[in-house]
Write an enzyme that holds these catalytic residues in place. Sequence first.
Site, PDB file in Angstrom:
ATOM      1  N   ASP A 169     -37.813  50.349  82.120  1.00  0.00           N
ATOM      2  CA  ASP A 169     -36.668  49.701  82.759  1.00  0.00           C
ATOM      3  C   ASP A 169     -35.749  50.763  83.348  1.00  0.00           C
ATOM      4  OD1 ASP A 169     -35.299  46.695  82.186  1.00  0.00           O
ATOM      5  OD2 ASP A 169     -33.843  48.260  82.645  1.00  0.00           O
ATOM      6  N   HIS A 200     -31.310  45.576  75.079  1.00  0.00           N
ATOM      7  CA  HIS A 200     -29.965  46.113  74.846  1.00  0.00           C
ATOM      8  C   HIS A 200     -29.276  45.502  73.620  1.00  0.00           C
ATOM      9  CE1 HIS A 200     -30.019  48.394  78.494  1.00  0.00           C
ATOM     10  NE2 HIS A 200     -30.075  47.338  79.282  1.00  0.00           N
ATOM     11  N   ASP A 237     -36.358  46.591  87.458  1.00  0.00           N
ATOM     12  CA  ASP A 237     -35.132  46.958  88.160  1.00  0.00           C
ATOM     13  C   ASP A 237     -35.095  48.411  88.620  1.00  0.00           C
ATOM     14  OD1 ASP A 237     -35.043  47.658  85.504  1.00  0.00           O
ATOM     15  OD2 ASP A 237     -33.159  46.635  85.060  1.00  0.00           O
ATOM     16  N   HIS A 239     -32.624  50.839  83.046  1.00  0.00           N
ATOM     17  CA  HIS A 239     -31.582  51.078  82.063  1.00  0.00           C
ATOM     18  C   HIS A 239     -32.193  51.613  80.772  1.00  0.00           C
ATOM     19  CE1 HIS A 239     -29.999  47.851  84.704  1.00  0.00           C
ATOM     20  NE2 HIS A 239     -28.892  48.554  84.634  1.00  0.00           N
TER      21      HIS A 239
END
Length: 391
Positions: free
Chosen positions: A165, A129, A254, A167
């Site tokens: 992931d 990120h 995750d 995200h």
Amino acid sequence: MTATVVWSDALLGYDMGDHPLNPVRVELTMALARALGVLDRPGVELVVPEPATEAELLRVHRRDYLDAVRAAPDDPFFRGYGLNTPDNPVFDHMHEVSALVCGATLAAARAVWSGRAQRAVNVAGGLHHAMPARAAGFCVYDDPAVAIADLLAQGAERIAYIDVDVHHGDGVQEIFYDDPRVLTVSLHEGPLTLFPGTGYVEETGGPKAEGSAVNVPLPPGTGDAGWLRAFHAVVPSVVRAFRPQLVVLQAGADTHRLDPLANLRLSVDGQRAAQLAVRALADELCEGRLVATGGGGYALVEVVPRAWTHLLAMVTGEPLDPATPLPESWRAFAAARVPGRDVPTTLTDGGDVAYTAWQPGSDGDRLDQAIMAARRAVFPLHGLDPHDPRD
């Protein structure tokens, strides 16, 4: 086959209090991999990383941002650049630890690109990120992007970055959005329900790199069968069309149903199947050249150590049998390090990784609508037919 595992206990050298990004998840991963003999396999090289240099970091990050990361730990009132926020708290030696994570992923990428290893992994990495001048989503420096930029500087012409992931891999996408040499592919929970609020199918690359960004936003509640259906309906086709010289995998854990920060419903078995699918693509398309990192994952005991032990096994040789029992010594260690958690007993959740392949016209639910939207957005940019299941 040779494989490189990049590791140093110094990668655990940060304390963020009760922040979700607790280094114990990586400590428990490496302890479990050792206990199961994964790191002792023939042909496995253990490499101690050096921190990324300022010149290496500056391929991705701005100099004023590096200065801010260095200065912030000494100023309790520091503000700016995304630092000293609930998501990105300041911690001692922040620059040094973050540079070491980047250096570990750099070492993995260089081992593969040089031919010293066929596959390599840094489970402490995957901090996808971070932006050129902003910390975001628990990430200070963007180690996958720093490694990819280094490979490009060494002459690589086609790198496929696959991000599984939960995200969206927004930092890596943003950094290479206008670079046709890098294909960024992200499967993630949809941006309407989860940070960072990006990763729409319409994000397909800049004007000179159309088709270089591929996004598959998934509805909350998607489990193993749906996730694998979406992956196989989109990812192999675009990656094959791109013809990468090397694959980079961000293997965030995750997506699991027990993760406290997201809403997908995968099992460890589904995550293992995803890892193996990416390895199969690397084997098919670029002589097995694969660089893997960790990423998100906040079920510190219940999920991450098992998911990333499967990742380490996939990188270093034969996959581990999901039914493998976890050693009692490791279970006692995990219980002592993170009291009050349910410590698993085997490498499996008993998940079923069978899935039904996508077919045109099967767009009656939200998952298939997402698949079709992703195919329509990006397939024509690669010369593929979004309606043809052979593509």
